[in-house]
Design a protein around this motif. Structure first.
Motif, short mmCIF file in Angstrom:
data_model
loop_
_atom_site.label_atom_id
_atom_site.label_comp_id
_atom_site.label_asym_id
_atom_site.label_seq_id
_atom_site.Cartn_x
_atom_site.Cartn_y
_atom_site.Cartn_z
N VAL A 9 0.81 -1.23 0.00
CA VAL A 9 0.00 0.00 0.00
C VAL A 9 0.84 1.27 0.00
CG1 VAL A 9 -2.11 -0.95 0.99
CG2 VAL A 9 -0.33 -0.15 2.52
N PRO A 12 1.49 5.14 3.78
CA PRO A 12 0.23 5.77 4.21
C PRO A 12 0.46 7.08 4.96
CG PRO A 12 0.56 3.63 5.30
CD PRO A 12 1.73 3.86 4.42
N PHE A 50 -1.37 -3.51 9.36
CA PHE A 50 -0.30 -3.00 8.52
C PHE A 50 1.04 -3.59 8.99
CE2 PHE A 50 -3.33 0.50 7.84
CZ PHE A 50 -3.26 0.59 6.46
N ARG A 63 -0.38 -4.33 3.68
CA ARG A 63 -1.57 -4.65 4.47
C ARG A 63 -1.83 -6.14 4.37
NH1 ARG A 63 -6.46 -0.75 5.76
NH2 ARG A 63 -6.86 -1.74 7.74
N TYR A 173 -9.29 -0.81 1.16
CA TYR A 173 -8.09 -0.20 1.72
C TYR A 173 -7.70 1.06 0.96
CZ TYR A 173 -8.07 -4.98 3.30
OH TYR A 173 -8.45 -6.16 3.82
N ALA A 174 -7.02 1.96 1.67
CA ALA A 174 -6.53 3.18 1.02
C ALA A 174 -5.63 2.79 -0.15
CB ALA A 174 -5.74 4.01 2.02
N GLY A 175 -5.79 3.46 -1.25
CA GLY A 175 -4.93 3.18 -2.40
C GLY A 175 -5.48 2.11 -3.32
N ASP A 216 -9.50 8.41 -0.05
CA ASP A 216 -8.95 7.59 -1.14
C ASP A 216 -9.59 7.89 -2.48
OD1 ASP A 216 -11.25 6.55 -0.04
OD2 ASP A 216 -10.79 4.50 -0.63
#
Ligand SMILES: Nc1ncnc2c1ncn2[C@@H]1O[C@H](COP(=O)(O)OP(=O)(O)OP(=O)(O)O)[C@@H](O)[C@H]1O
Ligand SMILES: [Mg+2]
Length: 349
Positions: A9, A12, A50, A63, A173-175, A216
């Protein structure tokens, strides 16, 4: 722990101005496994955690997306897999439904544009030229053939079509979203000439002020902007977006579309054709129905309304009543029910 799948990821936590992090990949899965075990053996991990790299890429995050069994300890025998960028995401699907352009009633401007797109995509020289269509937006009220048109366009076999719903691009998830967009276009470029059809675009490409609701989404929109601009070589890929509400789209995205094609509500003549078309495929016969009467009563109804609310309900009703035919009187009853329902809904237009 038996096995662990890691999704790269990036960083972050980064300064605001820093670019979105690189997507990490490996040519040697065994080597990556050794590398991962060497720094994380002994760690207890559960899905969603993470793991931060402390060796080659300090603070780069992974992740844990699949942990078997969940919440267990990484050992020297844990199978550790790096989620591959090459793995296509499930929402990237190719349309299977059989619809022809000739099945679509009305929407002549859109049909003409689709014929132009198809001609470009069939001709390798043309598709490489600067004149090739690139970003087109279908817009208009629900149920008048935007998705149907995309399906019809995908029936030509000389190119590949990727039909995706914008909301499927939003990941957990972010991204995730940005990565999915990237994967989608990597795949489309591989299979060029190709069309990427992004349905319900407004669910992601909202004006900046709305995007802050989900951080995101900003990354996703930026990724999409990059692809629409074709910073990378993008020849042979046409993007078609679809929305009910172009007004709420991000202005940067909106300005990337070279053409906005409106899908209008059907006029009287088109409503008649739509009713006749779907009635003709009914398993129960419509008996001498005067469609003109219904046409007069259905101004501002969409093609979907006519098909689903009138024809489909009439068929269901006849099946329930064990009628062998459907009459105008039956349809009038159905319409009265539907209209009453419409009026009782606060924001139905
Ligand atoms: N112009 C049309 N001619 C014939 N049938 C139509 C037409 N437009 C819509 N239909 C019928 O209505 C159904 C729904 O249409 P479609 O999904 O293409 O609408 P849409 O414009 O994409 O709507 P939304 O904005 O809600 O996504 C189609 O599957 C088809 O059966
Ligand atoms: Mg649609």
């Amino acid at each position: 722990m038996k096995s662990l799948t890691l999704l790269p990821v990036g960083y972050p936590l980064r300064a605001k101005s820093e670019d979105i992090s690189p997507f990490l990949t490996t040519d040697d899965p065994t080597l990556f496994q050794h590398y991962a075990r060497s720094q994380w053996t002994g760690l207890i991990v559960k899905e969603g955690d993470f793991l931060f790299d402390s060796l080659l890429f300090p603070d780069y995050a992974f992740r844990a997306i699949i942990v078997k069994p969940n919440e267990s300890q990484i050992s020297k025998n844990t199978e550790i897999v790096l989620f591959s960028e090459e793995t296509p995401d499930p929402p990237i699907t190719q349309s299977q439904e059989l619809v022809q352009l000739s099945d679509i009633i009305g929407q002549e401007q859109a049909k003409e544009k689709c014929q132009v797109i198809a001609k470009f995509l069939k001709n390798p020289d043309l598709v490489q030229s600067v004149w090739a269509p690139r970003n087109i937006l279908f817009w208009g009220p629900p149920g008048n053939g935007k998705t149907m048109m995309a399906r019809a366009l995908s029936q030509t076999t000389s190119y590949t079509m990727f039909l995706i719903k914008a909301s499927d691009l939003l990941g957990v998830y972010a991204g995730d979203g940005a990565r999915k967009i990237k994967n989608l276009y990597v795949e489309a470029r591989k299979k060029a000439p190709a069309i990427v059809f992004i349905d319900e675009l407004d669910s992601i490409a909202l004006k900046r002020s709305y995007q802050s609701i989900r951080g995101d989404v900003i990354e996703l929109v930026n990724a999409l902007l990059g692809e629409m601009d074709g910073v990378e070589k993008n020849q042979g890929v046409v993007t078609i977006g679809s929305t009910n509400q172009p007004k709420i789209l991000d202005s940067a995205i909106l300005s990337r579309f070279e053409e906005l094609i409106e899908f209008k509500l059907p006029n009287a003549e088109e409503r008649k054709k739509i009713l006749e078309k779907y009635a003709s495929t009914s398993p129960i016969q419509f008996n001498a129905v005067q469609w003109n009467f219904i046409v007069q009563e259905t101004q501002k109804w969409s093609a979907r309304d006519l098909k689903e609310k009138i024809i489909k309900n009439a068929i269901h009703n006849a099946i329930l009543q064990e009628n062998s035919q459907i009459s105008l009187a039956d349809i009038k009853i159905i319409m009265r029910k539907t209209t009453t329902l419409k009026e009782s809904l606060p924001h139905y237009s």
